[in-house]
Write a protein that holds these residues in place. Structure first.
Motif, PDB file in Angstrom:
ATOM      1  N   VAL A 110     -52.460  19.007 -45.372  1.00 17.37           N
ATOM      2  CA  VAL A 110     -53.761  18.979 -46.033  1.00 17.37           C
ATOM      3  C   VAL A 110     -53.680  17.983 -47.183  1.00 17.37           C
ATOM      4  N   ALA A 111     -54.469  16.939 -47.103  1.00 15.41           N
ATOM      5  CA  ALA A 111     -54.447  15.883 -48.109  1.00 15.41           C
ATOM      6  C   ALA A 111     -55.045  16.371 -49.425  1.00 15.41           C
ATOM      7  N   GLU A 112     -54.890  15.564 -50.450  1.00 12.59           N
ATOM      8  CA  GLU A 112     -55.558  15.862 -51.712  1.00 12.59           C
ATOM      9  C   GLU A 112     -57.070  15.742 -51.512  1.00 12.59           C
ATOM     10  N   ILE A 113     -57.798  16.478 -52.308  1.00 10.22           N
ATOM     11  CA  ILE A 113     -59.244  16.519 -52.131  1.00 10.22           C
ATOM     12  C   ILE A 113     -59.897  15.218 -52.577  1.00 10.22           C
ATOM     13  N   PHE A 114     -60.917  14.793 -51.838  1.00 10.69           N
ATOM     14  CA  PHE A 114     -61.767  13.694 -52.283  1.00 10.69           C
ATOM     15  C   PHE A 114     -62.752  14.287 -53.267  1.00 10.69           C
ATOM     16  N   GLU A 115     -62.647  13.879 -54.518  1.00 12.49           N
ATOM     17  CA  GLU A 115     -63.358  14.564 -55.592  1.00 12.49           C
ATOM     18  C   GLU A 115     -64.827  14.168 -55.670  1.00 12.49           C
ATOM     19  N   ALA A 116     -65.631  15.127 -56.104  1.00 16.64           N
ATOM     20  CA  ALA A 116     -67.010  14.857 -56.488  1.00 16.64           C
ATOM     21  C   ALA A 116     -67.047  14.601 -57.991  1.00 16.64           C
ATOM     22  N   HIS A 117     -68.025  13.819 -58.426  1.00 13.80           N
ATOM     23  CA  HIS A 117     -68.160  13.497 -59.846  1.00 13.80           C
ATOM     24  C   HIS A 117     -69.615  13.694 -60.269  1.00 13.80           C
ATOM     25  N   PRO A 118     -69.848  13.841 -61.555  1.00 13.49           N
ATOM     26  CA  PRO A 118     -71.228  14.013 -62.028  1.00 13.49           C
ATOM     27  C   PRO A 118     -72.111  12.834 -61.628  1.00 13.49           C
ATOM     28  N   HIS A 119     -73.407  13.127 -61.506  1.00 17.23           N
ATOM     29  CA  HIS A 119     -74.457  12.134 -61.288  1.00 17.23           C
ATOM     30  C   HIS A 119     -74.381  11.462 -59.920  1.00 17.23           C
ATOM     31  N   GLN A 120     -73.787  12.141 -58.928  1.00 18.20           N
ATOM     32  CA  GLN A 120     -73.681  11.554 -57.588  1.00 18.20           C
ATOM     33  C   GLN A 120     -74.664  12.139 -56.572  1.00 18.20           C
TER      34      GLN A 120
END
Length: 416
Positions: free
Chosen positions: A109-119
């Protein structure tokens, strides 16, 4: 209701703190592991009254509607703004790991692709008549109360800056309560009014039309799937293919996650010459992949598959794209049909693709990309494919819904 003091040991699947009482687990929203809290308890649910100790992972929420004390405020849109980024990302990744383990799947399981504010480019608001006016916002958790929002750090600036326009259109609609789905497109906001009993009256249609004509950056307004006014076609871009979003149509919540998932799929498929894209929607992945390979796209929604087909036929530089309207839950592609394809991509609704995976598992397709918004049904579907001889090479968690317990995933499978 009873009052007691508990110590939080872990986070539950919905992001609630979990304490272990004499009669079973107690779920405490907005509490973090290691914290000792005084709660008002009703059955197995607790409400924080005060803190005896707090976690070093607790942070000040960035949104005023969440509440500065980090115990939820009033807005029901987010549930995890009080948790620091590193443990928050680890929590989401662990949800996926646990789902896979529940079906006996041991895969990297890879590292998570992160979400960021204002997207976030797509939001669903609630509209409700209150004191002879219309208010729009998000539903307070477990209530029918609409919390009026003045800011939203998860949403794109293009959405937040037009809250005033949404209220004008909501007033013009004239109904007592309904939902407003707003999507930011290349040509302006696409606004879908849904849950309107009987649709809009003739007067409301005129009022909505006149309101939109005075506003800027509104591409379209529809009501219960019917177009009311469309100053511009609401366009989305999939690697140069321009797609007209159908009224109320689905698209991924953030452009960044969408592009990353498509890139992951393309990397795993590699040099395949012809692929099947199942549950293809409006062509989110099919049209991007068609830059390098022939694609057969299958989707049950008539408006979505027509939008995909129109975009494919009007975009230069694509390999052949064929579009088929087909309910894959009732009539999946059969094992014999997969002989025509080198690879398969599928991205089903939350219910997953159990019936379709049963047929796919018996095929000799070499590479499969499974994309899912539900780790539990993804794990079930992957277990079907594994039983049919596939190997799960890697699973990547994807965050599109910042500060919530929802996580998506892209899984790579192969068969020798």
């Amino acid at each position: 209701m009873s009052a007691e003091t508990v110590t939080i040991s872990s986070l539950g699947a919905k992001g609630d703190g979990v304490a272990h009482g004499a009669d079973g687990p107690i779920f405490v929203p907005f509490a973090l592991p290691g914290e000792t809290v005084s709660i008002a308890r009703v059955k197995n649910a607790g409400t924080i009254m005060s803190f005896a100790s707090t976690s070093p992972d607790r942070v000040t929420p960035p949104c005023k509607h969440f509440g500065p004390d980090g115990v939820g405020g009033t807005c029901g849109g987010c549930s995890m703004q009080h948790l620091a980024a590193a443990p928050y990302n680890a929590f989401k990744r662990q949800i996926l790991i646990d789902a896979l383990k529940s079906k006996g799947i041991d895969a990297p399981v890879a590292e998570i692709f992160e979400a960021h504010p204002h997207q976030r480019r797509r939001l669903v608001f609630s509209a409700r008549r209150r004191d002879n006016d219309m208010v729009i916002g998000f539903m307070q958790a477990e209530t029918h109360h609409v919390v009026v929002v003045e800011e939203c750090p998860i949403a794109s600036p293009g959405l937040v800056s037009r809250l005033d326009a949404l209220q004008i259109i909501a007033r013009a609609a004239g109904a007592d309560h309904f939902r407003i789905t707003v999507t930011e497109t290349l040509t302006g906001l696409d606004i879908s009014l849904d849950g309107l009993p009987g649709g809009l009256s003739d007067r409301a249609r005129r009022d909505v039309t006149n309101a939109v004509l005075k506003l800027k950056d509104i591409a379209r307004v529809s009501a219960n799937g019917e177009i009311i006014i469309e100053p511009h076609k609401p366009l989305l871009d999939f690697d140069g293919a321009r797609v007209v979003l159908p009224p109320g149509g689905f698209t991924q919540a953030t452009l960044e996650a969408e592009a990353h998932m498509a890139a992951l799929a393309a990397a795993h498929i590699g040099k395949a010459k012809k692929i099947a894209d199942l549950f293809a929607g409006i062509g989110t992945f099919a049209l991007r992949l068609a830059r390098k390979m022939a694609v057969h796209a299958v989707e049950s929604d008539e408006k979505a598959i027509k939008a995909l087909d129109f975009a494919a036929r009007n975009t230069q530089g694509l390999k052949p794209v064929t579009a088929e309207r087909r309910d894959l839950f009732r009539r999946p592609l059969m094992t014999s049909e997969f002989k025509a394809f080198d690879a398969v991509v599928f991205d089903p609704p939350r219910a997953g693709a159990e019936v379709q995976c049963t047929e796919l598992a018996k095929s000799q397709v070499k590479k499969v990309v499974a994309i899912s918004c539900n780790p539990l049904t993804l794990a079930r579907d992957l277990s079907i494919l594994v039983a049919g001889g596939y190997r799960v090479d890697q699973v990547t968690p994807i965050d599109q819904f910042l500060w919530s317990p929802h996580v998506e995933a892209v899984a790579f499978l192969s068969k020798k």
